[in-house]
Design a protein around this motif. Structure first.
Motif, PDB file in Angstrom:
ATOM      1  N   LEU A   5       0.649  -1.185  -0.255  1.00 49.99           N
ATOM      2  CA  LEU A   5       0.300   0.009  -0.038  1.00 49.99           C
ATOM      3  C   LEU A   5       0.694   0.999   0.267  1.00 49.99           C
ATOM      4  O   LEU A   5       0.406   2.482  -0.723  1.00 49.99           O
ATOM      5  CB  LEU A   5      -0.976  -0.119   0.979  1.00 49.99           C
ATOM      6  CG  LEU A   5      -1.906  -1.149   1.555  1.00 49.99           C
ATOM      7  CD1 LEU A   5      -2.781  -0.914   2.858  1.00 49.99           C
ATOM      8  CD2 LEU A   5      -3.177  -1.394  -0.003  1.00 49.99           C
ATOM      9  N   MET A   6       2.110   1.379   0.780  1.00 51.01           N
ATOM     10  CA  MET A   6       3.004   2.512   0.646  1.00 51.01           C
ATOM     11  C   MET A   6       3.511   2.306  -0.636  1.00 51.01           C
ATOM     12  O   MET A   6       3.758   3.651  -0.975  1.00 51.01           O
ATOM     13  CB  MET A   6       3.826   1.653   1.817  1.00 51.01           C
ATOM     14  CG  MET A   6       3.287   2.369   3.921  1.00 51.01           C
ATOM     15  SD  MET A   6       2.739   4.147   3.669  1.00 51.01           S
ATOM     16  CE  MET A   6       3.972   5.022   2.934  1.00 51.01           C
ATOM     17  N   GLN A  61      -8.566  -0.427  -6.896  1.00 45.51           N
ATOM     18  CA  GLN A  61      -9.261   0.000  -5.852  1.00 45.51           C
ATOM     19  C   GLN A  61     -10.087  -0.537  -5.192  1.00 45.51           C
ATOM     20  O   GLN A  61     -10.053  -1.130  -4.004  1.00 45.51           O
ATOM     21  CB  GLN A  61      -9.983   1.015  -6.382  1.00 45.51           C
ATOM     22  CG  GLN A  61      -9.458   1.987  -7.481  1.00 45.51           C
ATOM     23  CD  GLN A  61      -8.792   3.588  -6.528  1.00 45.51           C
ATOM     24  OE1 GLN A  61      -8.257   3.266  -5.267  1.00 45.51           O
ATOM     25  NE2 GLN A  61      -7.233   3.432  -7.316  1.00 45.51           N
ATOM     26  N   LEU A  62     -10.027  -1.542  -5.947  1.00 47.17           N
ATOM     27  CA  LEU A  62     -11.272  -3.217  -5.341  1.00 47.17           C
ATOM     28  C   LEU A  62      -9.896  -3.648  -3.848  1.00 47.17           C
ATOM     29  O   LEU A  62     -10.153  -4.256  -3.691  1.00 47.17           O
ATOM     30  CB  LEU A  62     -11.908  -4.112  -5.881  1.00 47.17           C
ATOM     31  CG  LEU A  62     -13.110  -2.679  -6.516  1.00 47.17           C
ATOM     32  CD1 LEU A  62     -13.230  -4.595  -7.513  1.00 47.17           C
ATOM     33  CD2 LEU A  62     -13.876  -2.682  -5.672  1.00 47.17           C
ATOM     34  N   THR A  66     -10.591  -4.975  -0.097  1.00 43.73           N
ATOM     35  CA  THR A  66     -10.498  -5.277   0.063  1.00 43.73           C
ATOM     36  C   THR A  66      -9.368  -6.419   0.964  1.00 43.73           C
ATOM     37  O   THR A  66      -8.984  -6.632   2.187  1.00 43.73           O
ATOM     38  CB  THR A  66     -10.391  -6.658  -1.048  1.00 43.73           C
ATOM     39  OG1 THR A  66     -11.008  -6.394  -2.143  1.00 43.73           O
ATOM     40  CG2 THR A  66     -10.425  -8.453  -1.165  1.00 43.73           C
ATOM     41  N   ILE A  67      -7.752  -5.665   0.766  1.00 42.14           N
ATOM     42  CA  ILE A  67      -6.507  -6.408   1.794  1.00 42.14           C
ATOM     43  C   ILE A  67      -6.995  -5.057   2.885  1.00 42.14           C
ATOM     44  O   ILE A  67      -6.406  -6.187   3.745  1.00 42.14           O
ATOM     45  CB  ILE A  67      -5.589  -5.989   1.418  1.00 42.14           C
ATOM     46  CG1 ILE A  67      -5.102  -6.533  -0.410  1.00 42.14           C
ATOM     47  CG2 ILE A  67      -4.181  -4.863   2.124  1.00 42.14           C
ATOM     48  CD1 ILE A  67      -4.076  -6.024  -0.733  1.00 42.14           C
ATOM     49  N   CYS A  68      -7.471  -4.278   3.254  1.00 44.07           N
ATOM     50  CA  CYS A  68      -7.636  -3.724   4.594  1.00 44.07           C
ATOM     51  C   CYS A  68      -8.517  -4.530   5.444  1.00 44.07           C
ATOM     52  O   CYS A  68      -8.786  -4.489   6.337  1.00 44.07           O
ATOM     53  CB  CYS A  68      -8.333  -2.119   3.849  1.00 44.07           C
ATOM     54  SG  CYS A  68      -6.953  -1.250   3.476  1.00 44.07           S
ATOM     55  N   VAL A  81      -2.773   3.003   6.628  1.00 46.31           N
ATOM     56  CA  VAL A  81      -2.307   3.511   4.944  1.00 46.31           C
ATOM     57  C   VAL A  81      -3.210   3.248   4.492  1.00 46.31           C
ATOM     58  O   VAL A  81      -3.141   3.993   3.258  1.00 46.31           O
ATOM     59  CB  VAL A  81      -1.297   2.051   5.197  1.00 46.31           C
ATOM     60  CG1 VAL A  81      -0.551   2.590   4.049  1.00 46.31           C
ATOM     61  CG2 VAL A  81      -0.306   1.758   6.397  1.00 46.31           C
ATOM     62  N   GLY A  82      -4.123   2.086   4.287  1.00 49.82           N
ATOM     63  CA  GLY A  82      -5.190   2.069   3.262  1.00 49.82           C
ATOM     64  C   GLY A  82      -6.126   3.563   3.579  1.00 49.82           C
ATOM     65  O   GLY A  82      -6.597   4.148   2.251  1.00 49.82           O
TER      66      GLY A  82
END
Length: 242
Positions: A5-6, A61-62, A66-68, A81-82
């Motif tokens: 994400l970073m 974006q999805l 979903t990871i978050c 971070v998200g």
């Protein structure tokens, strides 16, 4: 995944603003060609409008959301971070959509039900992960209390589909009446109605080499007086030069 994400925040979003495709075309034109020797069609190809590729941007974006949802119960540090990513994406894509991108078609919001459904699927993945993580931590009451939440989320997916997705595929009566009122359809029969459009078109105009208006020719005053004197002389002498 925090590193991913970073990377998307610090490298992915700046690349979206940089627009490498349009930048590379412009640099290639400046380095390898001289613009004054290019035709208007070639210049239009270089400076063509760029559209938003939904098949690439929507999954990106999805994936983040979903990871978050999935890993927030394991490592809650991923949520800030998200949030930073979506804040940067809001600023970047808002500017790109309003200023840069030029839509080639209008879908009427047909992609929104699919995006909403997949977002809820990401939420379901996060809830299943939380239930499984509670079981691994030898929790007994926590999975029992979380199970109705999973059932409620899946049920709401069906409710949203019934209330919004399926009616959205049909045209409302009010919208149909408005379209009929402003319709420009010709009810009279035309002789070219069954002909191919290419055969029914009128004579085509050639495209100019460049989009520039020709400059007017400024005739000096002395030259204009001499031409006028010659015309008067020809008319007095019956067409013979004097």
């Amino acid at each position: 995944f925090v590193t991913l994400l970073m990377t998307k925040v610090l490298a992915g979003l700046p690349l979206v603003m940089l627009r490498l495709g349009a930048l590379s075309r412009l640099l290639f034109l400046k380095i390898c060609f001289r613009s004054k020797y290019l035709t208007q069609s070639e210049l239009d190809e270089v400076n063509r409008k760029q559209m938003l590729y939904y098949g690439w941007e929507y999954p990106s974006q999805l994936l983040v959301i979903t990871i978050c949802f999935t890993y927030s119960c394991i490592s809650p540090i991923i949520l800030p971070v998200g949030a930073i990513f979506f804040l940067g994406a809001l600023l970047v894509y808002k500017k790109q959509v309003l200023v840069v991108y030029s839509p080639s078609y209008e879908s009427g919001g047909t992609m929104f039900p699919a995006a909403c459904h997949r977002t809820l699927m990401g939420l379901v993945c996060g809830q299943v992960t939380l239930i499984g993580y509670s079981i691994l931590k030898q929790g007994f009451y926590q999975p029992l209390f979380l199970l109705p939440l999973l059932v409620f989320t899946i049920g709401m997916m069906g409710v949203f589909k019934k209330l919004y997705a399926e009616p959205g595929r049909q045209l409302s009566i009010e919208k149909a009446l408005d379209l009929d009122r402003i319709s420009t359809a010709v009810e009279a029969f035309r002789k070219d109605v069954y002909r191919q459009p290419v055969l029914a078109e009128g004579p085509a105009e050639p495209q100019p080499y460049r989009e520039s208006t020709p400059r007017e020719l400024n005739v000096p005053s002395t030259l204009g007086r001499s031409k006028l004197f010659e015309q008067e002389t020809e008319s007095d002498s019956g067409g013979k030069l004097v």
